[in-house]
Design a protein around this motif. Sequence first.
Motif, PDB file in Angstrom:
ATOM      1  N   ASP A 230       0.831  -1.204   0.000  1.00  0.00           N
ATOM      2  CA  ASP A 230       0.000   0.000   0.000  1.00  0.00           C
ATOM      3  C   ASP A 230       0.864   1.250   0.000  1.00  0.00           C
ATOM      4  N   ALA A 231       0.698   2.053  -1.034  1.00  0.00           N
ATOM      5  CA  ALA A 231       1.364   3.350  -1.133  1.00  0.00           C
ATOM      6  C   ALA A 231       0.307   4.345  -1.590  1.00  0.00           C
ATOM      7  N   PRO A 232      -0.219   5.172  -0.692  1.00  0.00           N
ATOM      8  CA  PRO A 232      -1.287   6.109  -1.057  1.00  0.00           C
ATOM      9  C   PRO A 232      -0.949   7.002  -2.252  1.00  0.00           C
ATOM     10  N   SER A 233       0.341   7.299  -2.453  1.00  0.00           N
ATOM     11  CA  SER A 233       0.715   8.170  -3.575  1.00  0.00           C
ATOM     12  C   SER A 233       0.485   7.497  -4.925  1.00  0.00           C
ATOM     13  N   CYS A 234       0.440   6.160  -4.960  1.00  0.00           N
ATOM     14  CA  CYS A 234       0.315   5.433  -6.236  1.00  0.00           C
ATOM     15  C   CYS A 234      -1.020   5.749  -6.895  1.00  0.00           C
ATOM     16  N   THR A 235      -0.960   6.386  -8.041  1.00  0.00           N
ATOM     17  CA  THR A 235      -2.159   6.882  -8.721  1.00  0.00           C
ATOM     18  C   THR A 235      -2.421   6.154 -10.037  1.00  0.00           C
ATOM     19  N   TYR A 236      -1.361   5.713 -10.708  1.00  0.00           N
ATOM     20  CA  TYR A 236      -1.490   5.030 -11.999  1.00  0.00           C
ATOM     21  C   TYR A 236      -0.817   3.664 -11.928  1.00  0.00           C
ATOM     22  N   ILE A 237      -1.435   2.694 -12.605  1.00  0.00           N
ATOM     23  CA  ILE A 237      -0.763   1.429 -12.853  1.00  0.00           C
ATOM     24  C   ILE A 237      -0.815   1.180 -14.354  1.00  0.00           C
ATOM     25  N   TYR A 238       0.347   0.913 -14.946  1.00  0.00           N
ATOM     26  CA  TYR A 238       0.467   0.673 -16.388  1.00  0.00           C
ATOM     27  C   TYR A 238       0.657  -0.829 -16.592  1.00  0.00           C
ATOM     28  N   LEU A 239      -0.269  -1.450 -17.294  1.00  0.00           N
ATOM     29  CA  LEU A 239      -0.273  -2.907 -17.449  1.00  0.00           C
ATOM     30  C   LEU A 239       0.316  -3.320 -18.791  1.00  0.00           C
ATOM     31  N   ASP A 240       1.481  -3.964 -18.738  1.00  0.00           N
ATOM     32  CA  ASP A 240       2.048  -4.577 -19.932  1.00  0.00           C
ATOM     33  C   ASP A 240       2.281  -6.062 -19.666  1.00  0.00           C
ATOM     34  N   ASN A 241       1.458  -6.628 -18.790  1.00  0.00           N
ATOM     35  CA  ASN A 241       1.544  -8.037 -18.426  1.00  0.00           C
ATOM     36  C   ASN A 241       0.123  -8.591 -18.360  1.00  0.00           C
ATOM     37  N   GLU A 242      -0.069  -9.819 -18.800  1.00  0.00           N
ATOM     38  CA  GLU A 242      -1.404 -10.414 -18.825  1.00  0.00           C
ATOM     39  C   GLU A 242      -1.749 -11.024 -17.475  1.00  0.00           C
TER      40      GLU A 242
END
Length: 320
Positions: A230-242
């Motif tokens: 958990d990191a509250p600052s994390c706003t985006y996740i970019y998915l290049d994995n299935e």
Amino acid sequence: MNRQMKRWFQGAIFVGFTGTPLLKQDKEMTTEVFGTFIHTYKFDEAVEDKVVLDLKYEARNVPQRLTSPELINDWFDAQTRSLNSSQKALLKMRWANMEKLMSSEGRKRGIVFDIVKDFGIKPRFISGRGTAILVAPSIYDACHYYRMFQQTPLGPHTALITSYQPNHNNISREPAGSDERYKFDTYTQHVLGSGQTTKQYEDEMKRRFIEEPENCKLLIVVSKLLTGFDAPSCTYIYLDNELHDHNLFQAICRTNRLDGADKDYGHVVDYKELFKDVQNAIAVYTSDQLATDAQGDDGNVILKDWKAEGKAQLDAAHEA
């Protein structure tokens, strides 16, 4: 462990807690192992209670070459807003080199450019309060991404966290140019400091990501940190994995922790055409599959029209 404990404590009553129970998509459902649910608290209920944020999904098609001058101009204008003419000229020259570099290596370079562009124009990133996670398909790919980002403005603020442990003995017979040597060289020459262990490096990068988002803005991972981190600052996740099912659901939920009024959603950027998988993963944890008998409907996600949603929020603010 469950079976062993039942052998040890025959006739005992067991109560379990789980954040993401295994359901119909999995070979063995949670209810088949542990029994029916006593109580459930679903994803949509948590969003409604403002315990977590809702998720915003965006599929992106990355071209093999940079063909959109509009994207380049948007990024450049955002970066040079406060610079004088000589500073702009210097940055323009550096950007020309970066653009050439990005265009030379196909899809991965396009993704790197896309993420760098986001960090130049998205308000949460510009303010220094937002961070992101890039999920790569393999350790080799994660290392490749890491080296590419070192050639961009994000380089000093990018960290690589995988299960890889560099070991001289493991690569002694590997030919030059092999994937194993590439991973080893990435860690020993580009990632780890002198005398630093992978654990020391990872602990420090995770601490910065959580406590100092301006100093660690992007984490490149494969499977580590996608659950229970958990990191509250994390706003985006970019998915290049299935990713699929509960693994996908847990991964995208790294972005939806509360972190002030300037963070309104957790953003999911999809480079792998996982729309149906994302839709189904969220549907599972908002559906009647989480009823006490686990025998409800499959559930479905109602995709919001974000323009209509934004207008509704604007109207509510105006009314208030």
